[in-house]
Motif scaffolding. Structure first.
Motif, PDB file in Angstrom:
ATOM      1  N   UNK A   1       1.227 -10.473 -24.209  1.00  0.00           N
ATOM      2  CA  UNK A   1       2.321  -9.618 -23.734  1.00  0.00           C
ATOM      3  C   UNK A   1       2.652  -9.983 -22.289  1.00  0.00           C
ATOM      4  N   UNK A   2       3.935 -10.178 -22.001  1.00  0.00           N
ATOM      5  CA  UNK A   2       4.366 -10.500 -20.646  1.00  0.00           C
ATOM      6  C   UNK A   2       4.163  -9.280 -19.758  1.00  0.00           C
ATOM      7  N   UNK A   3       3.473  -9.479 -18.648  1.00  0.00           N
ATOM      8  CA  UNK A   3       3.251  -8.316 -17.801  1.00  0.00           C
ATOM      9  C   UNK A   3       2.859  -8.701 -16.378  1.00  0.00           C
ATOM     10  N   UNK A   4       3.049  -7.718 -15.501  1.00  0.00           N
ATOM     11  CA  UNK A   4       2.573  -7.790 -14.133  1.00  0.00           C
ATOM     12  C   UNK A   4       1.490  -6.722 -13.992  1.00  0.00           C
ATOM     13  N   UNK A   5       0.328  -7.122 -13.535  1.00  0.00           N
ATOM     14  CA  UNK A   5      -0.765  -6.166 -13.381  1.00  0.00           C
ATOM     15  C   UNK A   5      -1.101  -6.003 -11.909  1.00  0.00           C
ATOM     16  N   UNK A   6      -1.508  -4.806 -11.562  1.00  0.00           N
ATOM     17  CA  UNK A   6      -1.907  -4.493 -10.190  1.00  0.00           C
ATOM     18  C   UNK A   6      -3.257  -3.771 -10.225  1.00  0.00           C
ATOM     19  N   UNK A   7      -4.070  -4.071  -9.226  1.00  0.00           N
ATOM     20  CA  UNK A   7      -5.340  -3.367  -9.074  1.00  0.00           C
ATOM     21  C   UNK A   7      -5.676  -3.186  -7.609  1.00  0.00           C
ATOM     22  N   UNK A   8      -6.231  -2.018  -7.237  1.00  0.00           N
ATOM     23  CA  UNK A   8      -6.439  -0.873  -8.116  1.00  0.00           C
ATOM     24  C   UNK A   8      -5.136  -0.095  -8.341  1.00  0.00           C
ATOM     25  N   UNK A   9      -5.142   0.848  -9.248  1.00  0.00           N
ATOM     26  CA  UNK A   9      -3.989   1.694  -9.469  1.00  0.00           C
ATOM     27  C   UNK A   9      -3.951   2.841  -8.467  1.00  0.00           C
ATOM     28  N   UNK A  10      -5.100   3.283  -8.056  1.00  0.00           N
ATOM     29  CA  UNK A  10      -5.213   4.364  -7.080  1.00  0.00           C
ATOM     30  C   UNK A  10      -6.291   3.986  -6.072  1.00  0.00           C
ATOM     31  N   UNK A  11      -6.027   4.281  -4.802  1.00  0.00           N
ATOM     32  CA  UNK A  11      -7.003   3.960  -3.766  1.00  0.00           C
ATOM     33  C   UNK A  11      -6.874   4.951  -2.622  1.00  0.00           C
ATOM     34  N   UNK A  12      -8.001   5.534  -2.248  1.00  0.00           N
ATOM     35  CA  UNK A  12      -8.065   6.373  -1.059  1.00  0.00           C
ATOM     36  C   UNK A  12      -9.009   5.682  -0.094  1.00  0.00           C
ATOM     37  N   UNK A  13      -8.539   5.465   1.131  1.00  0.00           N
ATOM     38  CA  UNK A  13      -9.351   4.757   2.098  1.00  0.00           C
ATOM     39  C   UNK A  13      -9.200   5.409   3.466  1.00  0.00           C
ATOM     40  N   UNK A  14      -9.914   4.866   4.429  1.00  0.00           N
ATOM     41  CA  UNK A  14      -9.865   5.410   5.783  1.00  0.00           C
ATOM     42  C   UNK A  14      -9.182   4.429   6.714  1.00  0.00           C
ATOM     43  N   UNK A  15      -8.675   4.942   7.796  1.00  0.00           N
ATOM     44  CA  UNK A  15      -7.979   4.117   8.789  1.00  0.00           C
ATOM     45  C   UNK A  15      -8.863   2.970   9.252  1.00  0.00           C
ATOM     46  N   UNK A  16      -8.276   1.764   9.249  1.00  0.00           N
ATOM     47  CA  UNK A  16      -8.964   0.601   9.786  1.00  0.00           C
ATOM     48  C   UNK A  16      -9.823  -0.177   8.825  1.00  0.00           C
ATOM     49  N   UNK A  17     -10.029   0.312   7.625  1.00  0.00           N
ATOM     50  CA  UNK A  17     -10.880  -0.400   6.676  1.00  0.00           C
ATOM     51  C   UNK A  17     -10.042  -1.352   5.832  1.00  0.00           C
ATOM     52  N   UNK A  18     -10.262  -2.630   6.027  1.00  0.00           N
ATOM     53  CA  UNK A  18      -9.451  -3.655   5.359  1.00  0.00           C
ATOM     54  C   UNK A  18      -9.460  -3.489   3.853  1.00  0.00           C
ATOM     55  N   UNK A  19      -8.295  -3.708   3.240  1.00  0.00           N
ATOM     56  CA  UNK A  19      -8.229  -3.628   1.789  1.00  0.00           C
ATOM     57  C   UNK A  19      -7.240  -4.650   1.245  1.00  0.00           C
ATOM     58  N   UNK A  20      -7.431  -4.969  -0.016  1.00  0.00           N
ATOM     59  CA  UNK A  20      -6.536  -5.893  -0.719  1.00  0.00           C
ATOM     60  C   UNK A  20      -6.096  -5.265  -2.021  1.00  0.00           C
ATOM     61  N   UNK A  21      -4.801  -5.314  -2.281  1.00  0.00           N
ATOM     62  CA  UNK A  21      -4.253  -4.902  -3.564  1.00  0.00           C
ATOM     63  C   UNK A  21      -3.849  -6.172  -4.309  1.00  0.00           C
TER      64      UNK A  21
END
Lengths: 114, 111
Positions: free
Chosen positions: A1-21
């Motif tokens: 199936x043709x699709x675009x996926x993203x992870x995570x779907x939900x994220x709660x983090x704190x100021x200054x903490x590096x993250x990647x979607x």
């Protein structure tokens, strides 16, 4: 199936903490982009990529980085997240950047920065 | 970038046709007319696009005025699943691929 996926779907983090979607598409699309959606402001483009190793700023790039090392993946990086980056994020892809082609959007990532 | 104007909201009854209007009086000759929709809690979804001629696909029809200053998205038989925000977007071929989303039209479908 043709699709675009993203992870995570939900994220709660704190100021200054590096993250990647992460964003991945399985359609061999050349073009990929990131949008953020905020109430009253609609969807705004953050970064886009015309092809592997080719990226450029959209309308609201401050505080974000991207990379395109492989055709299928286009991660969004927040080096030092701040509360004003709390938003709903969408990745999109299309065969070519030429807007004669339809764009496919991922399901979204809801990010909260406290 | 040329601008579009859409009604904020519209209502329809289930299984009836829906005509969603869009005005784009400053459209240029190379602007495509795109329609996307966003269902609750989902990403935008492509509906249809066209340049000058009317277009049909399995989801909808797009009727473009002869002077191209307006267009209408037609859902032939609305279902409850068609309740969404519908965006009319103009874009120039060969640009950065950016879609400029306005506020769109919120379509309510009543059973």
């Amino acid at each position: 199936e043709a699709q675009v996926t993203q992870n995570p779907r939900y994220l709660i983090t704190v100021t200054g903490k590096k993250l990647t979607v992460t964003c991945s598409q399985n359609m061999n699309h050349e073009y990929m982009s990131w949008y953020r959606q905020d109430p009253g402001l609609g969807l705004r483009q953050i970064y886009y990529s015309m092809n592997v190793e080719v990226t450029d700023k959209g309308d609201v790039p401050e505080g974000y980085k991207v990379s395109r090392k492989e055709k299928r993946n286009f991660p969004l990086i927040l080096e030092s997240p701040s509360p004003n980056q709390t938003s709903l994020y969408f990745c999109a892809s299309s065969f070519r950047p030429n807007l004669a082609y339809e764009q496919y959007f991922g399901p979204g990532t809801r990010l909260t920065v406290t | 970038d040329a601008k579009t104007t859409q009604p904020n909201s519209m209502e329809s009854n289930e299984e009836e046709p829906v005509h969603l209007p869009c005005n784009h009086s400053t459209i240029s000759g190379t602007d495509y007319i795109h329609w996307y929709r966003q269902l609750p809690s989902q990403g935008p979804e492509y509906v249809i696009h066209g340049l000058t001629s009317n277009v049909n696909n399995r989801m909808a029809s797009l009727a473009i005025a002869e002077d191209r200053k307006s267009s209408t998205l037609i859902l032939h038989r609305a279902t409850l699943r068609d309740a969404a925000v519908y965006y009319c977007i103009l874009s120039d071929v060969g640009n950065t691929g950016k879609l400029i989303f306005g506020q769109g039209t919120t379509l309510q479908v009543k059973p």
